[in-house]
Scaffold this active site. Structure first.
Site, PDB file in Angstrom:
ATOM      1  N   ASP A  34      88.851  52.500   8.045  1.00  7.45           N
ATOM      2  CA  ASP A  34      88.544  53.247   6.818  1.00  7.45           C
ATOM      3  C   ASP A  34      87.930  54.604   7.160  1.00  7.45           C
ATOM      4  O   ASP A  34      88.208  55.605   6.501  1.00  7.45           O
ATOM      5  CB  ASP A  34      87.579  52.469   5.909  1.00  7.45           C
ATOM      6  N   ASP A  79      88.292  46.788  10.742  1.00  5.10           N
ATOM      7  CA  ASP A  79      88.363  47.033   9.298  1.00  5.10           C
ATOM      8  C   ASP A  79      87.563  48.287   8.952  1.00  5.10           C
ATOM      9  O   ASP A  79      88.040  49.189   8.265  1.00  5.10           O
ATOM     10  CB  ASP A  79      87.801  45.810   8.556  1.00  5.10           C
ATOM     11  N   LYS A 128      80.354  45.412  20.617  1.00  3.90           N
ATOM     12  CA  LYS A 128      78.905  45.435  20.370  1.00  3.90           C
ATOM     13  C   LYS A 128      78.276  44.530  21.418  1.00  3.90           C
ATOM     14  O   LYS A 128      77.489  43.629  21.108  1.00  3.90           O
ATOM     15  CB  LYS A 128      78.650  44.975  18.922  1.00  3.90           C
ATOM     16  N   ASP A 175      79.047  51.252  16.926  1.00  5.34           N
ATOM     17  CA  ASP A 175      78.273  52.192  16.103  1.00  5.34           C
ATOM     18  C   ASP A 175      78.488  53.628  16.613  1.00  5.34           C
ATOM     19  O   ASP A 175      78.737  54.551  15.833  1.00  5.34           O
ATOM     20  CB  ASP A 175      76.771  51.811  16.052  1.00  5.34           C
ATOM     21  N   TYR A 205      86.191  36.780  10.314  1.00  2.06           N
ATOM     22  CA  TYR A 205      86.942  36.493   9.082  1.00  2.06           C
ATOM     23  C   TYR A 205      87.349  35.027   9.003  1.00  2.06           C
ATOM     24  O   TYR A 205      87.533  34.499   7.914  1.00  2.06           O
ATOM     25  CB  TYR A 205      88.211  37.357   9.011  1.00  2.06           C
TER      26      TYR A 205
HETATM   27  C1  IPM Z   1      92.004  45.510   4.623  1.00  2.00           C
HETATM   28  C2  IPM Z   1      91.173  45.014   3.483  1.00  2.00           C
HETATM   29  C3  IPM Z   1      91.035  43.500   3.573  1.00  2.00           C
HETATM   30  C4  IPM Z   1      90.297  43.199   4.836  1.00  2.00           C
HETATM   31  C5  IPM Z   1      90.349  42.846   2.355  1.00  2.00           C
HETATM   32  C6  IPM Z   1      91.122  43.148   1.077  1.00  2.00           C
HETATM   33  C7  IPM Z   1      90.150  41.369   2.522  1.00  2.00           C
HETATM   34  O1  IPM Z   1      89.946  45.655   3.437  1.00  2.00           O
HETATM   35  O2  IPM Z   1      93.159  45.075   4.764  1.00  2.00           O
HETATM   36  O3  IPM Z   1      91.527  46.351   5.386  1.00  2.00           O
HETATM   37  O4  IPM Z   1      89.061  43.176   4.875  1.00  2.00           O
HETATM   38  O5  IPM Z   1      90.953  42.961   5.846  1.00  2.00           O
HETATM   39 MN    MN Z   2      89.702  47.279   4.863  1.00  2.00          MN
END
Ligand code: IPM
Ligand code: MN
Length: 359
Positions: free
Chosen positions: A253, A249, A192, A225, A142
């Protein structure tokens, strides 16, 4: 004692609606526990860009700097989907993470019993899941340099750099091991290392830190993975799951689906400046104004704020319990309602949490 100062950045899309619900809960909780809070809202992300300002205006940054905590809504707006990264609303979040050196992002994944049927995964698979994702948040791909756009004989290209210094791995590793001490004493580090030098260094550093300071904690390594697959195949094996910025990240999710909905997942970002609390989900532009947004991730983020920034776990726990009670009564926003189940609005869900808190 001076008031606990909260900088509130409602953000984009459904941000203002869920922030309103979370602030109502914060005020009710503060009143109940006789804990003085002071809130001040500021512009950031698309709502700032729309007024001709930077994604993170100077005044907003200063407010955050002098506050005890930042309560932050989702940032992002499809109108800027094709803008370069530096001009996008999301930029504001990355600047805050970098400026306050918020390297440890805690994302607890614990399905609420009342919602066990809301997950697309089988109940027996997720019942009892209790994972803490510790995502490195201030480094990695990032922020790595060099990055940008360029052109060569083959045409235009874009590039980013995944880079970790050993000290960056160590400090997030330490956060993970320390968290594990208070839990089931297991850390799984996702990497990884089979393909990337930077991840070989990540793995070696985690192992060395373990062998030096945390021999009483179990450390395992897993390729990211495989880890993604294991999260849906057998999530109960995980306790603390630590990963770099990009992998964390993505894994979080996936983890969110274990709880039934991304609308349930809160986060705390801790480091060397004002700590930040925000839901994991995005700004859901399609839901704006419909009353369908789930405010619970935002409310649970406020609970984390009381626990980690105000050092009042009693208030944080009371909010968590109020959320569980509201869900236990059968209240559901559309994202967590089963087929045929009646759904309530963002505001009604917020009011139900306040009522449960004050009952
Ligand atoms: C998160 C989001 C952010 C990230 C985006 C909005 C830049 O997906 O906080 O998980 O990738 O960190
Ligand atoms: Mn995210």
């Amino acid at each position: 004692m001076t008031d606990f100062k909260i900088a509130v950045l409602p953000g984009d899309g459904i941000g203002p609606e869920i922030t309103q619900a979370a602030l109502d809960v914060c005020r009710a909780a503060a009143g109940k526990f006789n804990f003085a809070i002071h809130t001040e809202s500021a512009l950031a992300a698309a709502s700032a860009v729309d007024r001709g300002l930077e994604p993170l205006p100077e005044a907003t940054f200063k407010l955050c700097q002098k506050s005890d905590a930042i309560l932050c809504g989702p940032f992002g707006d499809p109108r800027w989907d094709n803008a370069p990264p530096a001009k996008r609303p999301e930029r504001a979040k990355l600047v805050l993470r970098k400026e306050f050196d918020l390297f440890a992002n805690l994302r607890p994944i614990k399905p609420v019993p009342a919602l066990l049927n809301a997950s697309p995964l089988k109940r027996e698979l997720i019942e009892g899941v209790d994972i803490l994702v510790v995502r490195e948040l201030a480094g990695g791909i990032y922020f790595g340099e060099p990055k940008g756009y360029a052109e060569d004989a083959k045409g235009r290209y874009g590039f980013n750099t995944m880079v970790y210094h050993a000290w960056e791995v160590e400090r997030v590793g330490k956060a993970a091991f320390e968290a594990a001490k208070l839990r089931r004493k297991k850390v799984l580090s996702a990497d990884k290392a089979n393909a990337l030098e930077v991840m070989q260094l990540w793995k070696e550093t985690m192992q060395a830190l373990h062998d030096r300071d945390y021999k009483d904690i179990e450390l395992k390594h897993m390729y990211v993975d495989n880890c993604a697959m294991q999260l849906v195949a057998n999530p109960k094996q995980f306790d603390v799951l630590v990963a770099g910025n990009l992998f964390g990240d993505i894994l979080s999710d996936i983890g969110a689906q274990l709880t039934g909905s991304l609308g349930m997942l809160p986060s705390a970002s801790l480091g060397n400046g004002t700590p930040l609390f925000e839901p994991v989900h995005g700004s859901a532009p399609d839901l704006v104004g419909t009353g369908k947004a789930n405010p619970l991730a935002m409310i649970l983020s406020a609970a984390l704020m009381f626990t980690h920034a105000a050092k009042r776990p009693d208030i944080g726990n009371a909010i968590d319990e109020a959320v569980a009670k509201a869900l236990g009564k059968g209240l559901r926003t559309p994202d967590i309602a089963a087929k045929g189940e009646k759904a309530v609005s963002t505001r009604e869900m917020g009011e139900a949490v306040v009522a449960a808190l004050l009952a």
